[in-house]
Design a protein around this motif. Structure first.
Motif, short mmCIF file in Angstrom:
data_model
loop_
_atom_site.label_atom_id
_atom_site.label_comp_id
_atom_site.label_asym_id
_atom_site.label_seq_id
_atom_site.Cartn_x
_atom_site.Cartn_y
_atom_site.Cartn_z
N GLU A 1 9.33 1.50 -2.15
CA GLU A 1 10.25 0.60 -1.46
C GLU A 1 9.75 -0.83 -1.35
N LEU A 2 8.48 -1.06 -1.68
CA LEU A 2 7.98 -2.44 -1.67
C LEU A 2 8.65 -3.27 -2.76
N GLY A 3 9.10 -2.59 -3.82
CA GLY A 3 9.83 -3.29 -4.86
C GLY A 3 8.97 -4.07 -5.82
N GLU A 4 7.67 -3.92 -5.74
CA GLU A 4 6.77 -4.59 -6.67
C GLU A 4 5.52 -3.73 -6.82
N ARG A 5 4.87 -3.87 -7.96
CA ARG A 5 3.68 -3.07 -8.22
C ARG A 5 2.51 -3.57 -7.39
N VAL A 6 1.81 -2.65 -6.77
CA VAL A 6 0.62 -2.98 -5.99
C VAL A 6 -0.61 -2.68 -6.84
N PRO A 7 -1.47 -3.67 -7.08
CA PRO A 7 -2.66 -3.43 -7.90
C PRO A 7 -3.51 -2.29 -7.32
N GLY A 8 -3.97 -1.43 -8.21
CA GLY A 8 -4.83 -0.32 -7.79
C GLY A 8 -4.10 0.97 -7.54
N ALA A 9 -2.75 0.96 -7.55
CA ALA A 9 -1.97 2.17 -7.29
C ALA A 9 -1.59 2.83 -8.60
N HIS A 10 -1.92 4.13 -8.75
CA HIS A 10 -1.68 4.86 -9.99
C HIS A 10 -0.96 6.16 -9.66
N GLN A 11 0.29 6.29 -10.08
CA GLN A 11 1.04 7.51 -9.80
C GLN A 11 0.72 8.57 -10.84
N ALA A 12 0.53 9.80 -10.37
CA ALA A 12 0.10 10.89 -11.24
C ALA A 12 1.05 12.07 -11.14
N GLY B 1 3.61 7.89 3.18
CA GLY B 1 2.40 7.78 2.36
C GLY B 1 1.38 6.87 2.99
N LEU B 2 1.16 7.06 4.31
CA LEU B 2 0.30 6.13 5.05
C LEU B 2 -1.12 6.09 4.50
N ALA B 3 -1.69 7.25 4.17
CA ALA B 3 -3.07 7.28 3.68
C ALA B 3 -3.22 6.46 2.40
N VAL B 4 -2.22 6.51 1.54
CA VAL B 4 -2.25 5.72 0.30
C VAL B 4 -2.28 4.23 0.62
N LEU B 5 -1.44 3.80 1.56
CA LEU B 5 -1.39 2.38 1.92
C LEU B 5 -2.68 1.94 2.61
N GLU B 6 -3.24 2.80 3.47
CA GLU B 6 -4.49 2.46 4.14
C GLU B 6 -5.62 2.27 3.13
N ALA B 7 -5.66 3.15 2.13
CA ALA B 7 -6.71 3.05 1.11
C ALA B 7 -6.55 1.77 0.30
N LEU B 8 -5.32 1.44 -0.08
CA LEU B 8 -5.09 0.21 -0.82
C LEU B 8 -5.48 -1.01 0.01
N VAL C 1 21.07 4.45 12.61
CA VAL C 1 19.75 4.53 11.97
C VAL C 1 19.30 3.14 11.57
N VAL C 2 18.06 2.82 11.90
CA VAL C 2 17.44 1.57 11.48
C VAL C 2 16.11 1.90 10.81
N THR C 3 15.82 1.24 9.70
CA THR C 3 14.58 1.51 8.97
C THR C 3 13.51 0.50 9.36
N VAL C 4 12.40 1.02 9.90
CA VAL C 4 11.23 0.20 10.23
C VAL C 4 10.02 0.94 9.68
N PRO C 5 9.28 0.37 8.75
CA PRO C 5 8.16 1.11 8.15
C PRO C 5 7.01 1.29 9.13
N ASN C 6 6.13 2.21 8.81
CA ASN C 6 4.87 2.30 9.54
C ASN C 6 4.08 1.01 9.33
N GLY C 7 3.21 0.71 10.30
CA GLY C 7 2.42 -0.50 10.22
C GLY C 7 0.98 -0.23 9.82
N LEU C 8 0.35 -1.23 9.25
CA LEU C 8 -1.06 -1.19 8.87
C LEU C 8 -1.83 -2.22 9.66
N ASP C 9 -2.94 -1.83 10.25
CA ASP C 9 -3.83 -2.80 10.87
C ASP C 9 -4.73 -3.33 9.75
N VAL C 10 -4.23 -4.31 9.04
CA VAL C 10 -4.90 -4.74 7.81
C VAL C 10 -6.30 -5.29 8.08
#
Length: 364
Positions: A300-311, A277-284, A160-169
Motif C-alpha cells: 500500500e505504500l505504492g513504491e518500492r522500498v529498498p531492501g524488501a524482497h518478496q518470496a 506486516g509490522l515486523a517487516v516494516l520494523e526491520a526495514l 471504516v477509516v484506514t489508519v496504518p500502524n505506526g513505527l517509532d523510527v
C-alpha cells in the motif's frame, strides 16, 4: 478528552505494542483496561505512567464482566472508549453503550480473508462481530486489506477509516552497540551471519517452515534468531534438535525488538497471513534487508522500498542466501517509511476520536 482503551490482553504482541506506542504520542488523557492476562506490556505501560486495570476475566461467558466494565467507564467519565481485538470489541463496546459514552471506536488489527486473530472466522463469530460493530461509530482498519475484508463482511464503508500502524523510527534505528551486546549475550560470534524472525511463536507465523528451510545452512557461521514467545516454543525447540542445529537456533523470548534487529543480518517473514506486516516494516526501519511472503503495508505504500524482497515458499532460502551473499550496506532508514512515523499515525487516531464527537455535538 479522556480516552479508555480496552484490549483483550497485554502480553507482548503487535496490537499490544502498537497500543503502547500510540499512548506515548496521543494528545489526549488515556487509561487502559485488559480483559485478562495483563502481561509484560501492562508493566511497560505502568512504567510510562499509564493507569492499567486488569479486569481478571476467566472465561468468555462472564456476563458480569460487562457490568463491571460499564461501572468503571461511568466512574472514569470517559469521552471515548477505544477497543482493540475481538473479545475486547464485544465487551468494550457493549459496556460503553451501557455507560452512554459519546464516542466508541475500535481498531481492527487482525482480520484477513476469513481469519480473525489467526483462527477461522465461523458464521457465529461474524454475527457477533457485526452486532458489536453497530454499537460504535468507527472502526479503524490498519491496512486497505483489512478495510476490504470489513466491507466484504458487511460493515458500511462510511463507518471504516484506514489508519496504518505506526513505527517509532527513531527507536528502531540500527545500534552497533546493541548488536555487539545481543550477540555476546546469546553466544553468537561477531562475524557470524544471523537470519532473524520477529513475532509470536504461533503456527500462523510459520517459523517452523523457516527453520526447516534454513537447517542445512545453519552452523557456527550462520545462526537463526527468532524473537517472540508463544505456544510453538517447544515444537520449534524440538525441530531444531531433530535437525541437529539446536546450538545455532536462538529463541530468547520477549526481548527489546530494536536491539535484536540490530543483531541480525537479514529478517525473514514466512507468514502468508499478515494484516499489516509490522515486523517487516520494523526491520526495514532498522536498515535490515527483508525476505517476506506477505506485507500489505508495503503493497500500500505504492513504491518500492529498498531492501524488501518478496518470496514464495520455494525461493525463501535461496533469496536469504542471495541477500546474505551481497556486500553489506549502511543500516539506514528508508525514506519511504517516514510517512508511517508513529507521531503522524497517533495524530490521525486522535482525529478519529474528535470527528464523531463533533458530529454528535452538532446533532444535539
Amino acid at each position: 478528552m479522556k480516552v479508555l482503551h480496552v484490549i483483550t490482553g497485554l502480553a507482548a504482541g503487535g496490537a499490544e505494542v502498537q497500543l503502547r506506542l500510540l499512548l506515548q504520542h496521543t494528545r489526549h488523557d488515556a487509561d487502559v483496561v485488559a480483559l485478562y492476562n495483563a502481561g509484560s506490556v501492562a508493566e511497560q505501560l505502568r512504567a510510562d505512567g499509564v493507569r492499567v486495570t486488569d479486569l481478571g476475566m476467566r472465561s468468555n461467558t462472564q456476563v458480569g464482566a460487562v457490568l463491571r466494565l460499564a461501572r468503571l467507564v461511568r466512574r472514569g467519565r470517559y469521552d471515548v472508549v477505544h477497543t482493540h481485538l475481538f473479545r475486547a470489541g464485544l465487551y468494550g463496546r457493549l459496556a460503553a453503550r451501557l455507560a452512554r459514552v459519546p464516542v466508541v471506536v475500535a481498531t481492527e488489527h487482525s482480520l484477513l480473508d476469513d481469519q480473525l486473530e489467526g483462527r477461522p472466522a465461523t458464521r457465529a463469530v461474524r454475527t457477533l462481530y457485526l452486532a458489536a460493530e453497530r454499537l460504535g461509530q468507527r472502526t479503524v482498519a490498519v491496512s486497505a486489506a483489512v478495510r476490504d475484508n470489513l466491507l466484504r463482511w458487511g460493515v458500511a464503508a462510511d463507518r471504516v477509516v484506514t489508519v496504518p500502524n505506526g513505527l517509532d523510527v527513531d527507536a528502531l534505528a540500527f545500534d552497533p552497540a546493541a548488536r555487539t551486546a545481543v550477540r555476546a549475550d546469546l553466544g553468537i560470534p561477531a562475524d557470524a551471519q544471523v537470519v532473524g524472525g520477529v513475532g509470536r511463536l504461533h503456527p500462523g507465523k510459520r517459523f517452523d517452515l523457516l527453520l526447516d528451510a534454513l537447517a542445512p545452512t545453519l552452523g557456527p557461521h550462520r545462526h537463526l534468531l527468532v524473537v517472540g514467545e508463544g505456544e510453538q516454543r517447544e515444537a520449534l525447540t524440538a525441530l531444531a534438535r531433530d535437525r541437529g542445529v539446536a546450538p545455532w537456533v536462538h529463541l530468547p523470548g520477549e526481548r527489546p525488538v530494536a536491539d535484536h534487529l540490530s543483531a541480525m543480518d537479514v529478517l525473514a517473514s514466512p507468514s502468508r497471513y499478515e494484516t499489516f506486516g509490522l515486523a517487516v516494516l520494523e526491520a526495514l526501519a532498522n536498515g535490515l534487508p527483508v525476505v517476506y511472503r506477505r506485507c500489505p503495508a508495503l503493497d500500500e505504500l505504492g513504491e518500492r522500498v529498498p531492501g524488501a524482497h518478496q518470496a514464495t515458499d520455494d525461493d525463501l532460502r535461496p533469496l536469504v542466501d542471495e541477500v546474505l551473499g551481497r556486500p553489506a550496506q549502511p543500516r539506514l532508514l528508508p525514506a519511504e517509511l517516514r510517512r508511517l512515523d508513529v507521531r503522524t499515525v497517533a495524530a490521525r487516531v486522535d482525529d478519529v476520536y474528535e470527528s464523531p464527537s463533533r458530529g454528535r455535538r452538532r446533532g444535539r
